[in-house]
Design a protein around this motif. Structure first.
Motif, PDB file in Angstrom:
ATOM      1  N   MET A  18       0.962  -1.271   0.122  1.00 49.25           N
ATOM      2  CA  MET A  18       0.070  -0.217  -0.073  1.00 49.25           C
ATOM      3  C   MET A  18       0.788   1.442   0.256  1.00 49.25           C
ATOM      4  O   MET A  18       1.711   1.294   1.035  1.00 49.25           O
ATOM      5  CB  MET A  18      -1.361   0.057   1.278  1.00 49.25           C
ATOM      6  N   SER A  19       0.329   2.065  -1.324  1.00 49.48           N
ATOM      7  CA  SER A  19       1.200   3.253  -1.072  1.00 49.48           C
ATOM      8  C   SER A  19       0.397   4.272  -0.558  1.00 49.48           C
ATOM      9  O   SER A  19      -0.464   5.032  -0.964  1.00 49.48           O
ATOM     10  CB  SER A  19       1.853   3.519  -2.796  1.00 49.48           C
ATOM     11  N   THR A  20       1.239   5.218   0.105  1.00 46.21           N
ATOM     12  CA  THR A  20       0.754   6.518   0.971  1.00 46.21           C
ATOM     13  C   THR A  20       1.449   7.877   0.765  1.00 46.21           C
ATOM     14  O   THR A  20       2.395   7.046   0.400  1.00 46.21           O
ATOM     15  CB  THR A  20       0.086   6.002   2.070  1.00 46.21           C
ATOM     16  N   SER A  21       0.945   8.846   0.709  1.00 43.19           N
ATOM     17  CA  SER A  21       1.686  10.139   0.572  1.00 43.19           C
ATOM     18  C   SER A  21       2.878   9.959   1.524  1.00 43.19           C
ATOM     19  O   SER A  21       3.280  11.148   1.287  1.00 43.19           O
ATOM     20  CB  SER A  21       1.041  10.870   0.643  1.00 43.19           C
ATOM     21  N   LEU A  22       2.563   9.042   2.849  1.00 46.49           N
ATOM     22  CA  LEU A  22       3.568   9.397   3.625  1.00 46.49           C
ATOM     23  C   LEU A  22       4.917   7.712   3.653  1.00 46.49           C
ATOM     24  O   LEU A  22       5.667   7.864   4.691  1.00 46.49           O
ATOM     25  CB  LEU A  22       3.274   9.226   5.360  1.00 46.49           C
ATOM     26  N   GLY A  23       4.228   6.582   2.611  1.00 46.94           N
ATOM     27  CA  GLY A  23       5.122   5.568   2.678  1.00 46.94           C
ATOM     28  C   GLY A  23       4.949   4.536   2.095  1.00 46.94           C
ATOM     29  O   GLY A  23       3.263   4.403   2.099  1.00 46.94           O
ATOM     30  N   ASP A  24       5.750   3.763   2.010  1.00 44.79           N
ATOM     31  CA  ASP A  24       4.622   2.611   1.583  1.00 44.79           C
ATOM     32  C   ASP A  24       4.320   1.372   2.907  1.00 44.79           C
ATOM     33  O   ASP A  24       5.167   1.882   3.857  1.00 44.79           O
ATOM     34  CB  ASP A  24       5.824   1.683   0.159  1.00 44.79           C
ATOM     35  N   ILE A  25       3.557   0.566   2.678  1.00 44.53           N
ATOM     36  CA  ILE A  25       3.292  -0.751   3.938  1.00 44.53           C
ATOM     37  C   ILE A  25       2.915  -1.718   3.530  1.00 44.53           C
ATOM     38  O   ILE A  25       2.030  -1.674   2.001  1.00 44.53           O
ATOM     39  CB  ILE A  25       1.720   0.177   5.001  1.00 44.53           C
ATOM     40  N   THR A  26       3.826  -2.593   3.366  1.00 42.22           N
ATOM     41  CA  THR A  26       3.523  -4.036   2.621  1.00 42.22           C
ATOM     42  C   THR A  26       2.687  -4.845   4.063  1.00 42.22           C
ATOM     43  O   THR A  26       3.492  -4.593   5.293  1.00 42.22           O
ATOM     44  CB  THR A  26       5.115  -4.295   2.939  1.00 42.22           C
ATOM     45  N   ILE A  27       1.529  -5.681   3.451  1.00 41.41           N
ATOM     46  CA  ILE A  27       1.314  -6.151   4.239  1.00 41.41           C
ATOM     47  C   ILE A  27       0.428  -7.319   3.995  1.00 41.41           C
ATOM     48  O   ILE A  27       0.203  -7.845   2.412  1.00 41.41           O
ATOM     49  CB  ILE A  27      -0.882  -5.876   3.603  1.00 41.41           C
ATOM     50  N   GLU A  28       0.812  -8.536   5.106  1.00 41.15           N
ATOM     51  CA  GLU A  28       0.923 -10.230   5.077  1.00 41.15           C
ATOM     52  C   GLU A  28      -1.112 -10.362   4.218  1.00 41.15           C
ATOM     53  O   GLU A  28      -1.842  -9.818   5.451  1.00 41.15           O
ATOM     54  CB  GLU A  28       1.164 -10.718   5.331  1.00 41.15           C
ATOM     55  N   LEU A  29      -1.944 -11.351   4.047  1.00 42.42           N
ATOM     56  CA  LEU A  29      -3.072 -11.017   3.800  1.00 42.42           C
ATOM     57  C   LEU A  29      -3.174 -12.639   4.504  1.00 42.42           C
ATOM     58  O   LEU A  29      -2.922 -13.674   4.051  1.00 42.42           O
ATOM     59  CB  LEU A  29      -4.159 -10.222   2.899  1.00 42.42           C
ATOM     60  N   PHE A  30      -3.669 -12.443   5.411  1.00 45.39           N
ATOM     61  CA  PHE A  30      -3.965 -14.432   6.161  1.00 45.39           C
ATOM     62  C   PHE A  30      -5.232 -15.008   5.351  1.00 45.39           C
ATOM     63  O   PHE A  30      -6.787 -14.716   6.197  1.00 45.39           O
ATOM     64  CB  PHE A  30      -4.822 -13.786   7.604  1.00 45.39           C
ATOM     65  N   LYS A  31      -5.034 -15.358   4.328  1.00 47.49           N
ATOM     66  CA  LYS A  31      -6.278 -15.833   3.132  1.00 47.49           C
ATOM     67  C   LYS A  31      -6.539 -17.244   4.258  1.00 47.49           C
ATOM     68  O   LYS A  31      -7.891 -17.256   3.741  1.00 47.49           O
ATOM     69  CB  LYS A  31      -5.835 -16.083   2.006  1.00 47.49           C
ATOM     70  N   ASP A  32      -6.060 -17.556   5.032  1.00 44.44           N
ATOM     71  CA  ASP A  32      -6.497 -18.949   5.477  1.00 44.44           C
ATOM     72  C   ASP A  32      -7.618 -19.237   6.634  1.00 44.44           C
ATOM     73  O   ASP A  32      -8.400 -19.445   6.843  1.00 44.44           O
ATOM     74  CB  ASP A  32      -4.691 -19.701   5.850  1.00 44.44           C
ATOM     75  N   LYS A  33      -7.510 -17.347   7.245  1.00 48.54           N
ATOM     76  CA  LYS A  33      -7.929 -17.395   8.196  1.00 48.54           C
ATOM     77  C   LYS A  33      -9.084 -16.528   8.317  1.00 48.54           C
ATOM     78  O   LYS A  33      -9.959 -16.291   8.810  1.00 48.54           O
ATOM     79  CB  LYS A  33      -7.570 -16.778   9.371  1.00 48.54           C
ATOM     80  N   ALA A  34      -9.614 -15.562   7.299  1.00 49.73           N
ATOM     81  CA  ALA A  34      -9.810 -14.897   6.903  1.00 49.73           C
ATOM     82  C   ALA A  34     -10.533 -14.087   5.320  1.00 49.73           C
ATOM     83  O   ALA A  34     -10.181 -13.024   4.162  1.00 49.73           O
ATOM     84  CB  ALA A  34      -9.597 -12.920   7.728  1.00 49.73           C
ATOM     85  N   PRO A  35     -10.777 -15.531   5.156  1.00 50.22           N
ATOM     86  CA  PRO A  35     -11.124 -15.712   2.717  1.00 50.22           C
ATOM     87  C   PRO A  35     -11.699 -14.985   2.776  1.00 50.22           C
ATOM     88  O   PRO A  35     -11.704 -14.046   1.898  1.00 50.22           O
ATOM     89  CB  PRO A  35     -11.382 -17.364   2.905  1.00 50.22           C
ATOM     90  N   VAL A  36     -13.138 -14.392   3.490  1.00 51.48           N
ATOM     91  CA  VAL A  36     -13.733 -13.585   2.872  1.00 51.48           C
ATOM     92  C   VAL A  36     -13.730 -12.076   3.066  1.00 51.48           C
ATOM     93  O   VAL A  36     -13.867 -11.050   1.900  1.00 51.48           O
ATOM     94  CB  VAL A  36     -15.393 -13.426   3.694  1.00 51.48           C
ATOM     95  N   SER A  37     -12.947 -11.655   3.931  1.00 51.24           N
ATOM     96  CA  SER A  37     -12.171 -10.141   3.929  1.00 51.24           C
ATOM     97  C   SER A  37     -11.419 -10.226   2.772  1.00 51.24           C
ATOM     98  O   SER A  37     -10.833  -9.031   2.814  1.00 51.24           O
ATOM     99  CB  SER A  37     -11.787  -9.962   5.467  1.00 51.24           C
ATOM    100  N   VAL A  38     -10.377 -11.334   2.940  1.00 45.97           N
ATOM    101  CA  VAL A  38      -8.674 -11.139   1.962  1.00 45.97           C
ATOM    102  C   VAL A  38      -9.574 -10.953   0.696  1.00 45.97           C
ATOM    103  O   VAL A  38      -9.161  -9.856   0.223  1.00 45.97           O
ATOM    104  CB  VAL A  38      -7.849 -12.616   2.496  1.00 45.97           C
ATOM    105  N   ALA A  39     -10.410 -11.952   0.359  1.00 48.80           N
ATOM    106  CA  ALA A  39     -10.310 -11.727  -1.152  1.00 48.80           C
ATOM    107  C   ALA A  39     -11.789 -10.565  -1.472  1.00 48.80           C
ATOM    108  O   ALA A  39     -11.420  -9.960  -2.664  1.00 48.80           O
ATOM    109  CB  ALA A  39     -12.241 -13.197  -1.382  1.00 48.80           C
TER     110      ALA A  39
END
Length: 198
Positions: free
Chosen positions: A33-54
């Motif tokens: 996620m690139s923002t005006s203050l810098g980048d944030i790298t995020i792991e998405l928990f597809k195994d635990k939150a499949p609906v939210s991640v999709a």
């Protein structure tokens, strides 16, 4: 002379310890996620939150988050974004998704979770980052006030950027508390690592 040398040893600060590198679990997608203050790298928990991640990845694929802002900053608590433009217009979203707060994941510092209204199943595009451990946002029961908020990922790198966002000056605007005085904008979100297909 020996005593002075020993004293010098005792007053020296310990060597700076390097932060451990966080690695995503196999099969979990990673986004930047690139923002005006810098980048944030995020792991998405597809195994635990499949609906939210999709759901999140679909918004990413559509380019939905580009140009949205962090519209709520509560120092030491959360920073929230992903739904409003710099002119404070709410972008149209898809239908709300299932609330996965029962997945066992905790609202600890550095996690990302689905923002929602008071209705249990009202999350769409908006999310928040936890600036600290927030156990009161966890699933504690099945009443509306206890159901909690669904964590669906964690920051792998760029937590300093999240902290920068959490420290910006804020103001009140209409019904928005904690609106940054200077907009903090999401300039894009891209998939850096797609999950391997079995």
């Amino acid at each position: 002379m020996v005593l002075l040398a020993l004293a010098w040893l005792f007053v020296q600060p310990p060597a700076a310890q390097q932060e451990p590198t966080l690695e995503p679990a196999p099969g979990n997608p990673v986004v930047v996620m690139s923002t005006s203050l810098g980048d944030i790298t995020i792991e998405l928990f597809k195994d635990k939150a499949p609906v939210s991640v999709a759901n999140f990845l679909q918004y990413v694929a559509e380019g939905f988050y580009t140009g949205t802002i962090f519209h709520r900053v509560e120092r030491g608590f959360v920073v929230q974004g992903g739904g409003l433009t710099a002119s404070l217009e709410e972008k149209p979203t898809r239908r709300p998704i299932q609330n996965e707060a029962t997945n066992g994941l905790r609202n600890v510092r550095g996690t990302i979770a689905m923002a929602r209204r008071s209705q249990l199943r009202s999350a769409t595009s908006q999310f928040y980052f936890n600036l600290s451990d927030n156990p009161r946002l966890d699933h504690l029961g099945f009443t509306p006030s206890e159901f909690g908020y669904a964590v669906f990922g964690r920051v792998l790198s760029g937590l300093d950027v999240v902290d920068k966002i959490g420290a910006v000056p804020t103001r009140r605007s209409d019904d928005l508390d904690g609106l940054p005085v200077e907009p903090v904008t999401i300039t894009g979100v891209r998939v850096a690592q797609a999950p391997k297909q079995l």
